[in-house]
Design a protein around this motif. Structure first.
Motif, PDB file in Angstrom:
ATOM      1  N   TRP A 277      -3.652   0.601  -3.097  1.00  0.00           N
ATOM      2  CA  TRP A 277      -3.388  -0.981  -2.910  1.00  0.00           C
ATOM      3  C   TRP A 277      -2.647  -1.384  -4.152  1.00  0.00           C
ATOM      4  CZ3 TRP A 277      -3.084  -2.557   2.268  1.00  0.00           C
ATOM      5  CH2 TRP A 277      -3.908  -1.786   3.024  1.00  0.00           C
TER       6      TRP A 277
ATOM      7  N   ASN B  10       0.923  -1.190   0.055  1.00  0.00           N
ATOM      8  CA  ASN B  10      -0.027   0.045  -0.026  1.00  0.00           C
ATOM      9  C   ASN B  10       0.889   1.145   0.117  1.00  0.00           C
ATOM     10  OD1 ASN B  10       0.544  -0.882   2.614  1.00  0.00           O
ATOM     11  ND2 ASN B  10      -0.611   0.818   3.259  1.00  0.00           N
ATOM     12  N   ASP B  11       0.287   2.263  -0.373  1.00  0.00           N
ATOM     13  CA  ASP B  11       0.965   3.557  -0.531  1.00  0.00           C
ATOM     14  C   ASP B  11      -0.012   4.784  -0.207  1.00  0.00           C
ATOM     15  OD1 ASP B  11       3.140   4.998  -1.108  1.00  0.00           O
ATOM     16  OD2 ASP B  11       3.537   4.291  -3.164  1.00  0.00           O
ATOM     17  N   SER B  12       0.632   5.859   0.070  1.00  0.00           N
ATOM     18  CA  SER B  12       0.042   7.306   0.233  1.00  0.00           C
ATOM     19  C   SER B  12      -1.200   7.184   1.268  1.00  0.00           C
ATOM     20  CB  SER B  12      -0.667   7.614  -0.955  1.00  0.00           C
ATOM     21  OG  SER B  12       0.285   8.358  -1.970  1.00  0.00           O
ATOM     22  N   ASP B  13      -0.876   6.682   2.597  1.00  0.00           N
ATOM     23  CA  ASP B  13      -1.589   6.647   3.670  1.00  0.00           C
ATOM     24  C   ASP B  13      -2.867   5.609   3.391  1.00  0.00           C
ATOM     25  OD1 ASP B  13      -0.238   8.390   5.139  1.00  0.00           O
ATOM     26  OD2 ASP B  13      -1.353  10.166   4.382  1.00  0.00           O
ATOM     27  N   SER B  14      -2.433   4.712   2.742  1.00  0.00           N
ATOM     28  CA  SER B  14      -3.422   3.380   2.546  1.00  0.00           C
ATOM     29  C   SER B  14      -4.553   3.713   1.655  1.00  0.00           C
ATOM     30  CB  SER B  14      -3.734   2.834   3.818  1.00  0.00           C
ATOM     31  OG  SER B  14      -2.822   2.474   4.681  1.00  0.00           O
TER      32      SER B  14
END
Ligand SMILES: *[C@@H]1O[C@H](CO)[C@@H](O)[C@H](O)[C@H]1NC(C)=O
Ligand SMILES: *[C@@H]1O[C@H](CO)[C@@H](O)[C@H](O)[C@H]1NC(C)=O
Ligand SMILES: *[C@@H]1O[C@H](CO)[C@@H](O)[C@H](O)[C@H]1NC(C)=O
Ligand SMILES: *[C@@H]1O[C@H](CO)[C@@H](O)[C@H](O)[C@H]1NC(C)=O
Length: 192
Positions: free
Chosen positions: A81, A74-78
């Motif tokens: 995905w 995940n990325d960018s504060d979830s």
């Protein structure tokens, strides 16, 4: 109440999609509970969610079925995905738990489950090469998007979606990007 079901107790579509992509990005299974009534009927509100989730899944089957976790989940504060596929799995362990990031062989899929208010999708964990391509899944096939590499993303990419009319599958804020030829990266998701 509709047919004895409290509407606010039924998950909205975006929540169902988020649970689905969260599960597959970590190699998990997705279990969706639909309770038929005492006559064995599937209530209309459940049918509507099932059909909507079905159209989202159909439109993104390439990024869902037979995928494996990528090196990052995940990325960018979830709000994003990831899943992944490889072009050529000859010689790779069929029971491997994830796909390594190799420029020539790895295809990354990024599910975005929260609309970016500024129309900029930040993917700080995707490190590009000059050959990196980004395509949006849409009902008209793939739409190519350009990316840039703003300094604040520490080498990752930012994709501007303000110029495209977005797919809305079928009426949700979730969408997905297909990313190819990103840079090789050595990271092992099994070691925290
Ligand atoms: C990824 O998800 C985990 C667990 O939800 C969270 O703790 C972490 O901050 C997320 N990482 C990113 C980069 O979004
Ligand atoms: C697939 O990978 C194998 C093992 O690395 C290699 O021998 C083969 O040439 C590759 N096939 C293609 C079509 O790239
Ligand atoms: C690729 O991933 C596997 C796990 O699926 C790991 O055992 C292997 O060492 C990795 N190879 C490279 C070159 O990172
Ligand atoms: C881009 O792809 C070409 C053709 O496959 C290759 O020769 C070149 O090395 C690649 N460039 C980068 C920066 O990886």
């Amino acid at each position: 109440m509709i047919d004895g079901v409290k509407v606010n107790e039924v998950q909205p579509l975006l929540a169902l999609i988020t649970r689905l992509v969260t599960a597959i990005s970590t190699g998990g299974n997705y279990l969706l509970n639909i309770g038929p009534d005492h006559n064995g009927r599937v209530l209309p509100i459940f049918e509507e969610r099932l059909r909507s989730l079905g159209s989202f899944v159909n439109a993104h089957s390439e990024a869902i079925f037979a995928t494996k976790p990528w090196i990052f989940q995940n990325d960018s504060d979830s709000t994003i995905w990831y899943t992944s596929q490889v072009r050529n799995d000859t010689g790779l362990d069929p029971y491997r738990l994830y796909n390594n990031q190799t420029q020539a062989n790895t295809i990354i899929y990024a599910f975005v489950v929260q609309w970016p208010m500024d129309n900029l999708v930040n993917l700080p964990l995707v490190i590009p090469t000059a050959n990196t391509t980004v395509n949006l899944f849409s009902t008209q096939g793939f739409i190519p998007l350009s990316w840039n590499q703003p300094f604040q993303l520490n080498g990752g990419i930012q994709v501007d979606i303000s110029g495209v009319s977005l797919p809305k599958f079928p009426s949700t804020d979730a969408f997905a990007l297909k990313i190819e030829y990103a840079k090789d990266q050595n990271a092992n998701p099994l070691q925290g």
